[in-house]
Design a protein around this motif. Structure first.
Motif, mmCIF file in Angstrom:
data_model
loop_
_atom_site.group_PDB
_atom_site.id
_atom_site.type_symbol
_atom_site.label_atom_id
_atom_site.label_comp_id
_atom_site.label_asym_id
_atom_site.label_seq_id
_atom_site.Cartn_x
_atom_site.Cartn_y
_atom_site.Cartn_z
ATOM 1 N N GLU A 508 -46.326 73.599 -51.393
ATOM 2 C CA GLU A 508 -45.452 74.403 -52.244
ATOM 3 C C GLU A 508 -44.289 74.944 -51.423
ATOM 4 O O GLU A 508 -44.441 75.232 -50.229
ATOM 5 N N MET A 509 -43.159 75.109 -52.060
ATOM 6 C CA MET A 509 -41.954 75.600 -51.375
ATOM 7 C C MET A 509 -41.420 76.834 -52.107
ATOM 8 O O MET A 509 -41.355 76.849 -53.337
ATOM 9 N N TYR A 510 -41.049 77.856 -51.315
ATOM 10 C CA TYR A 510 -40.504 79.093 -51.889
ATOM 11 C C TYR A 510 -39.050 79.245 -51.456
ATOM 12 O O TYR A 510 -38.740 79.270 -50.261
ATOM 13 N N ASP A 511 -38.174 79.332 -52.451
ATOM 14 C CA ASP A 511 -36.739 79.524 -52.211
ATOM 15 C C ASP A 511 -36.378 80.906 -52.737
ATOM 16 O O ASP A 511 -36.568 81.195 -53.927
ATOM 17 N N LEU A 512 -35.861 81.779 -51.867
ATOM 18 C CA LEU A 512 -35.523 83.139 -52.286
ATOM 19 C C LEU A 512 -34.510 83.140 -53.432
ATOM 20 O O LEU A 512 -34.566 83.994 -54.325
ATOM 21 N N GLN A 513 -33.586 82.194 -53.408
ATOM 22 C CA GLN A 513 -32.559 82.166 -54.447
ATOM 23 C C GLN A 513 -33.149 81.757 -55.795
ATOM 24 O O GLN A 513 -32.740 82.260 -56.844
ATOM 25 N N VAL A 514 -34.127 80.862 -55.776
ATOM 26 C CA VAL A 514 -34.782 80.459 -57.021
ATOM 27 C C VAL A 514 -35.767 81.526 -57.483
ATOM 28 O O VAL A 514 -35.934 81.778 -58.680
ATOM 29 N N GLY A 515 -36.436 82.150 -56.524
ATOM 30 C CA GLY A 515 -37.347 83.248 -56.845
ATOM 31 C C GLY A 515 -38.707 82.819 -57.341
ATOM 32 O O GLY A 515 -39.407 83.589 -58.006
ATOM 33 N N ARG A 516 -39.144 81.587 -57.026
ATOM 34 C CA ARG A 516 -40.479 81.151 -57.415
ATOM 35 C C ARG A 516 -40.920 79.994 -56.518
ATOM 36 O O ARG A 516 -40.118 79.407 -55.798
ATOM 37 N N TRP A 517 -42.202 79.677 -56.598
ATOM 38 C CA TRP A 517 -42.760 78.585 -55.804
ATOM 39 C C TRP A 517 -42.620 77.272 -56.568
ATOM 40 O O TRP A 517 -42.903 77.198 -57.773
ATOM 41 N N ILE A 518 -42.195 76.243 -55.861
ATOM 42 C CA ILE A 518 -41.944 74.929 -56.456
ATOM 43 C C ILE A 518 -42.842 73.904 -55.765
ATOM 44 O O ILE A 518 -42.931 73.870 -54.532
ATOM 45 N N THR A 519 -43.512 73.073 -56.557
ATOM 46 C CA THR A 519 -44.326 72.001 -55.983
ATOM 47 C C THR A 519 -43.425 70.930 -55.392
ATOM 48 O O THR A 519 -42.496 70.451 -56.052
ATOM 49 N N THR A 520 -43.690 70.564 -54.149
ATOM 50 C CA THR A 520 -42.898 69.538 -53.482
ATOM 51 C C THR A 520 -43.807 68.400 -53.043
ATOM 52 O O THR A 520 -44.965 68.335 -53.441
ATOM 53 N N ARG A 521 -43.308 67.519 -52.200
ATOM 54 C CA ARG A 521 -44.045 66.316 -51.836
ATOM 55 C C ARG A 521 -45.349 66.657 -51.112
ATOM 56 O O ARG A 521 -45.346 67.398 -50.133
ATOM 57 N N SER A 522 -46.467 66.102 -51.604
ATOM 58 C CA SER A 522 -47.781 66.373 -51.009
ATOM 59 C C SER A 522 -47.969 65.579 -49.727
ATOM 60 O O SER A 522 -47.311 64.550 -49.491
ATOM 61 N N MET A 523 -48.908 66.038 -48.901
ATOM 62 C CA MET A 523 -49.268 65.318 -47.678
ATOM 63 C C MET A 523 -50.027 64.042 -48.030
ATOM 64 O O MET A 523 -50.493 63.864 -49.155
ATOM 65 N N GLN A 524 -50.192 63.183 -47.044
ATOM 66 C CA GLN A 524 -50.956 61.959 -47.249
ATOM 67 C C GLN A 524 -52.456 62.218 -47.283
ATOM 68 O O GLN A 524 -53.204 61.471 -47.909
#
Length: 681
Positions: A508-524
């Motif tokens: 998961e990735m957290y961007d202060l400007q977006v203000g929420r956690w976003i699912t990103t590319r999973s590990m292998q």
């Protein structure tokens, strides 16, 4: 874990713990020593219990062999059915715990290797009604590390209580359960001689060379004084149908009396007159004496000898009350000795606590004297604190977040300054957090997820050193802990982890400007209890547990490629370890390799693409906290083994190796996280 289909739960070594009272084993391990092990619970389901009983074999996954190997013949065993949540018993070990007694047990067609190689042969000691979980849970409450999960190792007190409770529900002759059928053997051809009696009080059936026409040796079957039933109407001990008759009323009374004697010996309960009277009554029945004879005798001669003993019993029984009185007196004397011993131990523990307090006071005074003699070590506006000797903040300090001290799950945030070797308490977190992951962004410390082993969090909070204040942030998409985290391009990444049921590959990735956690590319790979770090504009995820094995593999995320790529694997499997970036390299420190905590360290140089083994730490430890200041790595606390929590700090500098320094100010601490906020450290 159980013998049968694999549960959708993972228990890496029983780390992490989920009960402050019994530290380690979210995997089922208490790490009891051989002399402390009073019994073991094995697991099954409806579709595997029949095979367990027919094959007279119990099994667990490989990682449980650390205590299964301590099982000796005669050790009490129990079988927990996950399907109906009932405990079956009483069983006992018919041999020692070994690996792969049956390499193909509990598989669909025997074409693949078993997932449960830590095995032990078993036999039925006493057939009882299965016990519901709400009946046995209070007895082993300390073993529960989650609402429905518990450790399988039992101490002697727990085992004695379980045996006593199950024995009160003995199944009579009219209600025999099918799973006891395997314990009934054709043994009427002879009785074992006294020299074949094992130390546990049970008789092992001899093979044909000892006079048995139909040996049960291959099945590991045993005959006990409890299982040998002589019909009251037939003093010759006739056994109908070539099998032993089921226990009669007096046999059951004898079994209960034996359990009562065991409980009295293990408890502080007074010996009542009723117990003595019952013991005298049962002792007067000579049919419960052990049969001692030469195996070369014919069966009829053996039974005639038993008749003679019965005839003489009326004469000898008059001496039993005096013998019992002596036993009662001996038990009373033993109890008095125990009370005296307990008082002495309490006194010594009190003196030890006073001595430790005086030592801590002396250490604080020494710190004060050092600071007075070297005023350059503190700023002009700092004052001496009453708790640790000073109120000190330096740029070269390490923040210690949460953890466990052996008694309490911690919400504490402490600032450790290595140079004067002191610690300062800061504003605690909003909740206790262990297994949390920390990273930094814009000069603040972020704590992600974690929990207390049984309860997992999705909450996120950050600490502002300038305000000494914690602030809540949007929660993660799932509750989890023992993940890795790092900051890359002003974004926070939460990598892998788990929740006690699933190992995760999610990122998961957290961007202060977006203000929420976003699912990103999973590990292998799925990775629980992994370690991660950012180095040279890339994220690294190293080791961990995937739900089946501990991993030596590693992978890297390059934001320009927007994908995870496998890199060279480490030389050692490890989870519950630490990963520190220093001088353009990654240092993998300690951890658990699937069987024990390790002290080994490895260094990854991205320019060479290779892991190199370097000097190991002074102590094996996992779930440690680690951070780097300039060119020095600090390893703080952790778990050495079992319930041994480290209270020392080790320091590594390239070219100088590891040096150990004791830190009374840190104390025992594990499952904590560490981070340095100042500079680029």
């Amino acid at each position: 874990m159980k013998a049968g289909k694999k549960m959708n739960t993972f228990t890496p070594h029983q780390y992490p713990p989920s009960s402050p009272n019994k530290l380690f084993n979210a995997s089922g391990f208490r790490n009891l020593k051989k002399g402390q092990l009073g019994g073991v619970i094995f697991g099954c389901k409806n579709d595997t219990i029949k095979e367990c009983l027919l094959k007279q074999l119990f099994g667990l996954p490989f990682q449980h062999f650390s205590y299964v190997k301590n099982i000796v013949p005669g050790l009490p065993l129990f079988l927990f059915n996950y399907s109906d949540r009932k405990l079956n018993g009483i069983f006992e070990a018919a041999g020692t715990g070994q690996l792969n007694i049956n390499p193909y047990a509990w598989t669909s067609n025997g074409s693949e290797r078993t997932q449960f190689p830590a095995q032990v042969p078993v036999r039925v000691r006493l057939q009882c009604q299965p016990m519901l979980e709400d009946q046995f849970k209070p007895i082993i409450l300390d073993n529960y590390y989650c609402q429905n999960l518990f450790w399988f190792e039992l101490d002697h007190a727990q085992t004695s209580k379980l045996i006593s409770r199950l024995s009160s529900q003995v199944i009579g002759p009219s209600s025999i359960s099918p799973w006891n059928a395997t314990s009934r053997m054709n043994i009427f051809n002879g009785l074992p001689s006294n020299d074949m009696r094992e130390k546990t009080g049970y008789f092992k059936l001899p093979g044909p060379e000892n006079g048995f026409a139909n040996s049960c040796e291959s099945t590991g079957a045993l005959v006990t004084k409890d299982s040998l039933h002589l019909n009251g109407d037939n003093q010759k001990g006739e056994v109908s149908g070539g099998t032993l008759a089921e226990p009669g009323e007096k046999d059951l009374m004898y079994m209960k009396l034996k359990e009562l004697a065991i409980n009295l010996a293990c408890s502080d309960a007074p010996v009542t007159g009723q117990a003595v009277e019952s013991a005298a009554l049962m002792e007067s029945d000579s049919r419960y004496e052990a049969v001692e004879h030469d195996t070369s005798q014919e069966p009829n001669a053996v039974l005639e000898d038993l008749d003679e003993k019965n005839d003489k019993s009326s004469v000898d029984s008059t001496s039993y009350p005096s013998v019992i009185a002596q036993l009662v007196q001996g038990m009373e004397e033993f109890k008095a000795f125990k009370e005296t011993h307990k008082l002495k131990v309490d006194c010594l523990e009190k003196k030890l606590a006073e001595a430790e307090k005086e030592i801590q006071q002396l250490k604080s005074r020494c710190v004060k004297l050092e600071l007075v003699s070297n005023p350059l070590m503190i700023h002009a506006d700092e004052t001496v604190s009453q708790t640790v000797g000073l109120d000190l903040v330096t740029e070269e300090s390490i923040y210690l977040v949460g953890g466990y001290d052996g008694e309490t799950w911690l919400s504490a945030l402490d600032l450790y300054s290595p140079s004067p070797n002191v610690i300062k308490s800061l504003q605690p977190m909003n909740s206790a957090r262990s297994y949390t992951s920390v990273t930094k962004l814009n000069g603040e410390l972020y704590a992600l997820g974690g929990g207390t082993g049984c309860v997992w969090y999705d909450t996120v909070e950050s600490y502002d050193p300038a305000k000494n204040l914690w602030t809540s942030h949007p929660s993660l998409k799932a509750k989890k802990g023992s993940m890795a985290s790092a900051t890359l391009n002003d974004k926070i990444f939460a990598i892998g982890g788990g929740n006690g049921h699933d190992c995760l590959s999610d990122v998961e990735m957290y961007d202060l400007q977006v203000g929420r956690w976003i699912t990103t590319r999973s590990m292998q790979k799925k990775r629980f209890a992994l370690a991660g770090a950012e180095l040279n504009g890339a994220l690294y995820a190293v080791g961990g547990y995937d739900g089946s094995i501990y991993l030596k593999s590693a992978e890297r995320f390059d934001p320009r490629e927007h994908s995870w790529t496998k890199i060279k694997s480490m030389n050692t499997e490890r989870g519950c370890h630490a990963l520190v970036a220093m001088d353009g390299k990654l240092y993998a420190l300690g951890g658990y390799d699937g069987s024990a905590m390790v002290a080994s360290t490895e260094v990854y140089d991205p320019r060479l693409g290779e892991w190199m083994t370097t000097e190991p730490m002074k102590h094996c430890r996992g779930y440690l906290a680690a951070a780097a200041i300039n060119d020095t790595i600090f390893v703080i606390g952790g778990v050495k083994s079992g319930e041994d929590i480290a209270d020392t700090i080790e320091v590594y500098k390239d070219g100088q190796g590891w040096q150990e320094k004791s830190s009374g100010t840190i104390g025992r601490r594990c499952f904590a996280s560490a981070i340095v906020l100042s500079g680029d450290s």
